[in-house]
Write an enzyme that holds these catalytic residues in place. Sequence first.
Site, PDB file in Angstrom:
ATOM      1  CE  LYS A 176      34.953 -23.222  56.200  1.00 50.88           C
ATOM      2  NZ  LYS A 176      35.505 -23.026  54.827  1.00 50.88           N
ATOM      3  CB  THR A 215      39.930 -12.885  55.768  1.00 48.05           C
ATOM      4  OG1 THR A 215      38.891 -12.053  55.186  1.00 48.05           O
ATOM      5  CG2 THR A 215      40.298 -12.343  57.139  1.00 48.05           C
ATOM      6  N   GLY A 217      40.633 -16.027  50.772  1.00 43.30           N
ATOM      7  CA  GLY A 217      41.175 -17.360  50.556  1.00 43.30           C
ATOM      8  C   GLY A 217      41.274 -18.225  51.790  1.00 43.30           C
ATOM      9  CB  THR A 218      40.089 -17.916  55.307  1.00 46.75           C
ATOM     10  OG1 THR A 218      38.759 -17.524  54.911  1.00 46.75           O
ATOM     11  CG2 THR A 218      40.859 -16.687  55.744  1.00 46.75           C
ATOM     12  N   GLY A 219      38.997 -20.096  53.364  1.00 47.91           N
ATOM     13  CA  GLY A 219      38.355 -21.391  53.192  1.00 47.91           C
ATOM     14  C   GLY A 219      39.122 -22.306  52.262  1.00 47.91           C
ATOM     15  CB  CYS A 220      40.799 -21.693  49.001  1.00 46.89           C
ATOM     16  SG  CYS A 220      39.390 -21.059  48.076  1.00 46.89           S
TER      17      CYS A 220
END
Length: 282
Positions: A176, A215, A217-220
């Site tokens: 990412k 932002t 929690g974007t990865g989760c």
Amino acid sequence: MSARVALTIAGSDPSGGAGIQADLATFAGRTTYGTAVLTALTAQNTHGVTGVHPVPAAFVSQQLETLLDDVTVHAAKTGMLGSAAVVHAVVDVLTRRSVGPLVVDPVMVATSGDQLIDDDAVDAVRTALLPIADLVTPNVPEAARLLHVEPARTVADLREQAVALLALGPGAVLVKGGHLAHELGESVDVLAVREPDGSTSVHLSRRPLVDTANTHGTGCTLSAALAAEATTAGSAGTSPDWPSAVEAARDVLQAALLHADRLGVGSGNGPVSHGAYSQGEL
């Protein structure tokens, strides 16, 4: 017709922006029934993490075994695992029990910058968890840490590192590029897939830059959306079409970012709006 069922194996976030709370909200937004195995309790808010209380590895195993004795899971994802012992416990169960396609989000550092995993756990992720993963979704610093290299600075670096991570055993890798979005003027993720004939295909996924500080929690959210997409393949006993799944999951995240500022949750690095896409707000 039975529900599509996804499993998250991750830590808890009391603020609701990340961890199992974000995963379950994202599953629900993708009309997927969510189940959860807890690996850690955290004390955190939109400003950062003030404490972590690990769940013993044996109890993580017990949660998984008990769940899988009863519920058919069509796809799973891992998030914050915390310790090498928990990583190995999870790997032990998942190599013996069927959970469908496995998405590994190698959570190492919170958006706030707080370290969430020690070196022994990173080694366990690298050597034990990645080889059983169908898709791994590291961000720029996580990819660098897994490969023992400097963080990517260009799209070419992202591509090189995605391909290099395939050598660690997963079926596909999505590096990412959000950390580079301001420099690049857009958000570019790079997907490397191991094809059935042994070759590697590389795909670039681009989205416009969203200028927001919210932002958390974007990865989760992205990895949960990917697991939700993978339940369709898991319930059919087929392999996911990862390029298509990535585009669908990135649409979910893009909507979550575009509408994050509307939430007004907390006074720090606020959460993304997990349900925005399901409400038609792309």
